[in-house]
Write a protein that holds these residues in place. Structure first.
Motif, PDB file in Angstrom:
ATOM      1  N   PRO A  69      36.827  36.178  38.429  1.00 51.29           N
ATOM      2  CA  PRO A  69      38.266  36.404  38.239  1.00 51.29           C
ATOM      3  C   PRO A  69      39.124  35.145  38.416  1.00 51.29           C
ATOM      4  O   PRO A  69      40.300  35.235  38.713  1.00 51.29           O
ATOM      5  N   GLN A  79      43.296  32.714  40.935  1.00 55.30           N
ATOM      6  CA  GLN A  79      42.588  33.982  40.888  1.00 55.30           C
ATOM      7  C   GLN A  79      43.501  35.034  40.259  1.00 55.30           C
ATOM      8  O   GLN A  79      44.668  35.145  40.635  1.00 55.30           O
ATOM      9  N   PRO A 111      43.822  39.230  38.619  1.00 57.86           N
ATOM     10  CA  PRO A 111      43.211  40.545  38.388  1.00 57.86           C
ATOM     11  C   PRO A 111      42.720  40.590  36.953  1.00 57.86           C
ATOM     12  O   PRO A 111      43.286  39.947  36.064  1.00 57.86           O
ATOM     13  N   LYS A 118      42.505  40.044  48.603  1.00 57.93           N
ATOM     14  CA  LYS A 118      41.272  40.362  47.882  1.00 57.93           C
ATOM     15  C   LYS A 118      41.235  41.834  47.467  1.00 57.93           C
ATOM     16  O   LYS A 118      40.879  42.155  46.330  1.00 57.93           O
ATOM     17  N   LEU A 163      43.666  42.431  44.665  1.00 54.70           N
ATOM     18  CA  LEU A 163      43.119  41.937  43.408  1.00 54.70           C
ATOM     19  C   LEU A 163      42.110  42.929  42.834  1.00 54.70           C
ATOM     20  O   LEU A 163      42.083  43.182  41.629  1.00 54.70           O
ATOM     21  N   THR A 164      41.297  43.503  43.715  1.00 59.01           N
ATOM     22  CA  THR A 164      40.307  44.485  43.275  1.00 59.01           C
ATOM     23  C   THR A 164      40.974  45.733  42.707  1.00 59.01           C
ATOM     24  O   THR A 164      40.574  46.246  41.655  1.00 59.01           O
ATOM     25  N   SER A 197      42.431  44.991  39.394  1.00 57.85           N
ATOM     26  CA  SER A 197      41.415  44.762  38.365  1.00 57.85           C
ATOM     27  C   SER A 197      40.855  46.077  37.850  1.00 57.85           C
ATOM     28  O   SER A 197      40.370  46.165  36.726  1.00 57.85           O
ATOM     29  N   LEU A 218      34.890  40.592  43.112  1.00 56.30           N
ATOM     30  CA  LEU A 218      35.863  41.671  43.303  1.00 56.30           C
ATOM     31  C   LEU A 218      35.451  42.631  44.420  1.00 56.30           C
ATOM     32  O   LEU A 218      36.182  43.558  44.736  1.00 56.30           O
TER      33      LEU A 218
END
Length: 205
Positions: A15, A29, A31, A84, A87-88, A91, A172
């Motif tokens: 990512p 970084q 998503p 983190k 972002l996961t 995504s 991720l």
């Protein structure tokens, strides 16, 4: 605060991307829902950013538009959600899809994401309902027509598509056995890394 980056897209290793701005390369970084929307390598891009400073690192997160960045900023304010995990989450679903999940109190969609347990999901739904209203206004209206990840333009990837997709899923937060299983389900020789990632994420949605 670095709020926006404009430069040449040099590298995509989902990512993470590398953007060259007057000779300086910024590692950002993103998503996957934002990364899918990037053009081909060598093209000019504009990415909205959020800068995170920690004791052990300085991290730059990028987003396709201000709305996605606003969602990220509200997510990391929630109890137990760090960059983190945010972002996961982003995504695994678009901003519109997340708004729909919150509006419907859909715990099951959140717990499918790595690192999100039932208690975290329940707490997140409660906290984000008010936060989304602050950021997006009418959450119900926003959730009516969520963007389908499958409708996003997917650029061509370089290198080993499967290896890049596996690395992205691990980054991720997915465990190696789960990431391997997800890719095995969707893998085709002709698919790019972004297509494999997109389809793998949709397979657990």
């Amino acid at each position: 605060m670095i709020g926006r980056i404009r430069g040449t897209l040099v590298e995509k290793l989902p990512p993470e991307v590398l953007i060259d701005v007057s000779g300086v390369g910024y590692e950002i970084q993103m998503p996957m829902t934002s990364l899918y929307q990037l053009p081909e390598l060598g093209a000019e891009v504009v990415v909205y950013t959020h800068f995170v400073v920690r004791e052990d690192a300085q991290l730059l997160f990028g987003f396709a538009d201000r709305q996605e960045r606003a969602l990220f900023r509200e997510l990391i304010k929630a109890n137990g959600v760090g960059p983190k995990m945010a972002l996961t989450i982003m995504s695994g679903m678009t901003a519109g899809q997340f708004a729909q999940v919150v509006n419907q109190g859909d715990v099951s969609s959140l717990v499918k994401l790595p690192g999100v347990g039932k208690k975290t999901a329940e707490r997140l739904l409660v906290e984000m309902k008010d936060r989304l209203k602050t950021v997006f206004g009418n959450v119900e209206a926003m959730a009516v027509t969520p963007l389908d990840i499958g409708e996003l333009a997917v650029p061509t990837a370089i290198g080993s598509a499967r290896d890049e997709a596996l690395s992205a899923l691990l980054a991720l937060g997915y465990k190696p056995p789960q990431a391997e299983k997800m890719l095995k389900t969707v893998f085709t020789e002709a698919a790019s890394a972004e297509e494999l990632i997109r389809d793998a994420l949709k397979s657990v949605a």
